[in-house]
Write a protein that holds these residues in place. Structure first.
Motif, PDB file in Angstrom:
ATOM      1  N   ALA A  25      21.394  43.981  19.021  1.00  0.00           N
ATOM      2  CA  ALA A  25      22.474  44.037  20.005  1.00  0.00           C
ATOM      3  C   ALA A  25      21.989  43.422  21.314  1.00  0.00           C
ATOM      4  N   PRO A  26      22.862  42.687  21.995  1.00  0.00           N
ATOM      5  CA  PRO A  26      22.450  42.096  23.269  1.00  0.00           C
ATOM      6  C   PRO A  26      22.152  43.188  24.287  1.00  0.00           C
ATOM      7  N   LYS A  27      21.072  42.985  24.977  1.00  0.00           N
ATOM      8  CA  LYS A  27      20.651  43.987  25.941  1.00  0.00           C
ATOM      9  C   LYS A  27      21.330  43.713  27.276  1.00  0.00           C
ATOM     10  N   VAL A  28      22.110  44.664  27.743  1.00  0.00           N
ATOM     11  CA  VAL A  28      22.771  44.561  29.039  1.00  0.00           C
ATOM     12  C   VAL A  28      22.143  45.605  29.929  1.00  0.00           C
ATOM     13  N   ASN A  29      21.304  45.141  30.830  1.00  0.00           N
ATOM     14  CA  ASN A  29      20.699  46.083  31.750  1.00  0.00           C
ATOM     15  C   ASN A  29      21.349  45.934  33.119  1.00  0.00           C
ATOM     16  N   GLY A  30      20.976  46.785  34.012  1.00  0.00           N
ATOM     17  CA  GLY A  30      21.565  46.761  35.339  1.00  0.00           C
ATOM     18  C   GLY A  30      21.270  45.481  36.098  1.00  0.00           C
ATOM     19  N   VAL A  31      20.110  44.885  35.859  1.00  0.00           N
ATOM     20  CA  VAL A  31      19.737  43.674  36.579  1.00  0.00           C
ATOM     21  C   VAL A  31      20.621  42.512  36.150  1.00  0.00           C
ATOM     22  N   ALA A  32      20.816  42.340  34.850  1.00  0.00           N
ATOM     23  CA  ALA A  32      21.655  41.235  34.371  1.00  0.00           C
ATOM     24  C   ALA A  32      23.090  41.404  34.841  1.00  0.00           C
ATOM     25  N   GLN A  33      23.588  42.623  34.799  1.00  0.00           N
ATOM     26  CA  GLN A  33      24.955  42.871  35.241  1.00  0.00           C
ATOM     27  C   GLN A  33      25.064  42.634  36.744  1.00  0.00           C
ATOM     28  N   GLY A  34      24.023  42.977  37.484  1.00  0.00           N
ATOM     29  CA  GLY A  34      24.014  42.745  38.922  1.00  0.00           C
ATOM     30  C   GLY A  34      24.051  41.264  39.253  1.00  0.00           C
ATOM     31  N   HIS A  35      23.349  40.457  38.446  1.00  0.00           N
ATOM     32  CA  HIS A  35      23.379  39.012  38.663  1.00  0.00           C
ATOM     33  C   HIS A  35      24.775  38.464  38.392  1.00  0.00           C
ATOM     34  N   ASP A  36      25.442  38.978  37.379  1.00  0.00           N
ATOM     35  CA  ASP A  36      26.807  38.528  37.103  1.00  0.00           C
ATOM     36  C   ASP A  36      27.732  38.851  38.264  1.00  0.00           C
ATOM     37  N   MET A  37      27.594  40.043  38.808  1.00  0.00           N
ATOM     38  CA  MET A  37      28.445  40.432  39.933  1.00  0.00           C
ATOM     39  C   MET A  37      28.115  39.611  41.178  1.00  0.00           C
ATOM     40  N   ALA A  38      26.835  39.287  41.373  1.00  0.00           N
ATOM     41  CA  ALA A  38      26.456  38.440  42.507  1.00  0.00           C
ATOM     42  C   ALA A  38      27.056  37.037  42.354  1.00  0.00           C
ATOM     43  N   ASN A  39      27.079  36.530  41.117  1.00  0.00           N
ATOM     44  CA  ASN A  39      27.701  35.224  40.880  1.00  0.00           C
ATOM     45  C   ASN A  39      29.189  35.265  41.210  1.00  0.00           C
ATOM     46  N   TYR A  40      29.862  36.338  40.818  1.00  0.00           N
ATOM     47  CA  TYR A  40      31.283  36.474  41.150  1.00  0.00           C
ATOM     48  C   TYR A  40      31.473  36.568  42.662  1.00  0.00           C
ATOM     49  N   ALA A  41      30.588  37.266  43.350  1.00  0.00           N
ATOM     50  CA  ALA A  41      30.711  37.407  44.796  1.00  0.00           C
ATOM     51  C   ALA A  41      30.563  36.047  45.487  1.00  0.00           C
ATOM     52  N   TRP A  42      29.565  35.269  45.084  1.00  0.00           N
ATOM     53  CA  TRP A  42      29.388  33.952  45.679  1.00  0.00           C
ATOM     54  C   TRP A  42      30.564  33.041  45.363  1.00  0.00           C
ATOM     55  N   ARG A  43      31.074  33.169  44.156  1.00  0.00           N
ATOM     56  CA  ARG A  43      32.234  32.357  43.775  1.00  0.00           C
ATOM     57  C   ARG A  43      33.432  32.684  44.661  1.00  0.00           C
ATOM     58  N   MET A  44      33.641  33.976  44.922  1.00  0.00           N
ATOM     59  CA  MET A  44      34.779  34.372  45.755  1.00  0.00           C
ATOM     60  C   MET A  44      34.607  33.907  47.199  1.00  0.00           C
ATOM     61  N   VAL A  45      33.390  33.992  47.726  1.00  0.00           N
ATOM     62  CA  VAL A  45      33.144  33.519  49.091  1.00  0.00           C
ATOM     63  C   VAL A  45      33.385  32.012  49.170  1.00  0.00           C
ATOM     64  N   THR A  46      32.917  31.288  48.177  1.00  0.00           N
ATOM     65  CA  THR A  46      33.104  29.840  48.154  1.00  0.00           C
ATOM     66  C   THR A  46      34.585  29.485  48.091  1.00  0.00           C
ATOM     67  N   GLU A  47      35.350  30.213  47.281  1.00  0.00           N
ATOM     68  CA  GLU A  47      36.780  29.940  47.168  1.00  0.00           C
ATOM     69  C   GLU A  47      37.494  30.185  48.491  1.00  0.00           C
ATOM     70  N   LEU A  48      37.111  31.239  49.196  1.00  0.00           N
ATOM     71  CA  LEU A  48      37.743  31.535  50.478  1.00  0.00           C
ATOM     72  C   LEU A  48      37.408  30.462  51.511  1.00  0.00           C
ATOM     73  N   VAL A  49      36.145  30.083  51.603  1.00  0.00           N
ATOM     74  CA  VAL A  49      35.732  29.067  52.571  1.00  0.00           C
ATOM     75  C   VAL A  49      36.362  27.717  52.230  1.00  0.00           C
ATOM     76  N   ALA A  50      36.433  27.391  50.944  1.00  0.00           N
ATOM     77  CA  ALA A  50      37.044  26.121  50.543  1.00  0.00           C
ATOM     78  C   ALA A  50      38.519  26.085  50.936  1.00  0.00           C
ATOM     79  N   GLY A  51      39.228  27.187  50.743  1.00  0.00           N
ATOM     80  CA  GLY A  51      40.633  27.240  51.146  1.00  0.00           C
ATOM     81  C   GLY A  51      40.803  27.036  52.636  1.00  0.00           C
ATOM     82  N   LEU A  52      39.938  27.679  53.415  1.00  0.00           N
ATOM     83  CA  LEU A  52      40.006  27.520  54.864  1.00  0.00           C
ATOM     84  C   LEU A  52      39.693  26.087  55.292  1.00  0.00           C
ATOM     85  N   LEU A  53      38.662  25.495  54.701  1.00  0.00           N
ATOM     86  CA  LEU A  53      38.287  24.132  55.078  1.00  0.00           C
ATOM     87  C   LEU A  53      39.347  23.108  54.679  1.00  0.00           C
TER      88      LEU A  53
END
Length: 111
Positions: A25-53
């Motif tokens: 079974a694929p191992k899902v630990n807190g660190v990997a899940q945290g990296h996924d959430m960090a990627n989503y956070a950066w994506r959302m910040v980029t989308e907001l800044v891109a819309g403003l620019l």
């Protein structure tokens, strides 16, 4: 009916299969899940800044063309902000859906 030795062998086989499934079974630990959430956070910040620019660029360009300095700039910055927030909300819903699906799959795997 089956002999008792056959039942014991089947139970042992079932236990071995369960342990192999758990090992593969694929191992899902807190660190990997945290990296996924960090990627989503950066994506959302980029989308907001891109819309403003983009809104700033369109507004500034229209103000230069029509010589109405703050009018289109303010209007399109606000429209860019709204578009960025809408895109962020869609990304957040996608992250929520993937998290829920992963949780449901993990729960079903344990059953």
């Amino acid at each position: 009916m089956s002999e008792p030795s056959d039942l014991e062998r089947l139970k042992a086989l079932d236990a071995r299969l369960a342990s192999l499934k758990k090992a593969q079974a694929p191992k899902v630990n807190g660190v990997a899940q945290g990296h996924d959430m960090a990627n989503y956070a950066w994506r959302m910040v980029t989308e907001l800044v891109a819309g403003l620019l983009i809104g700033f660029g369109i507004g500034f360009g229209l103000d230069k063309v029509f010589d109405t300095m703050p009018l289109f700039l303010v209007l399109f910055i606000l429209l860019g902000l709204v578009a960025g927030i809408r895109t962020m909300m869609r990304t957040a819903q996608e992250a929520q859906r993937k998290s829920t699906q992963a949780g449901t799959a993990a729960k079903n795997e344990g059953d």
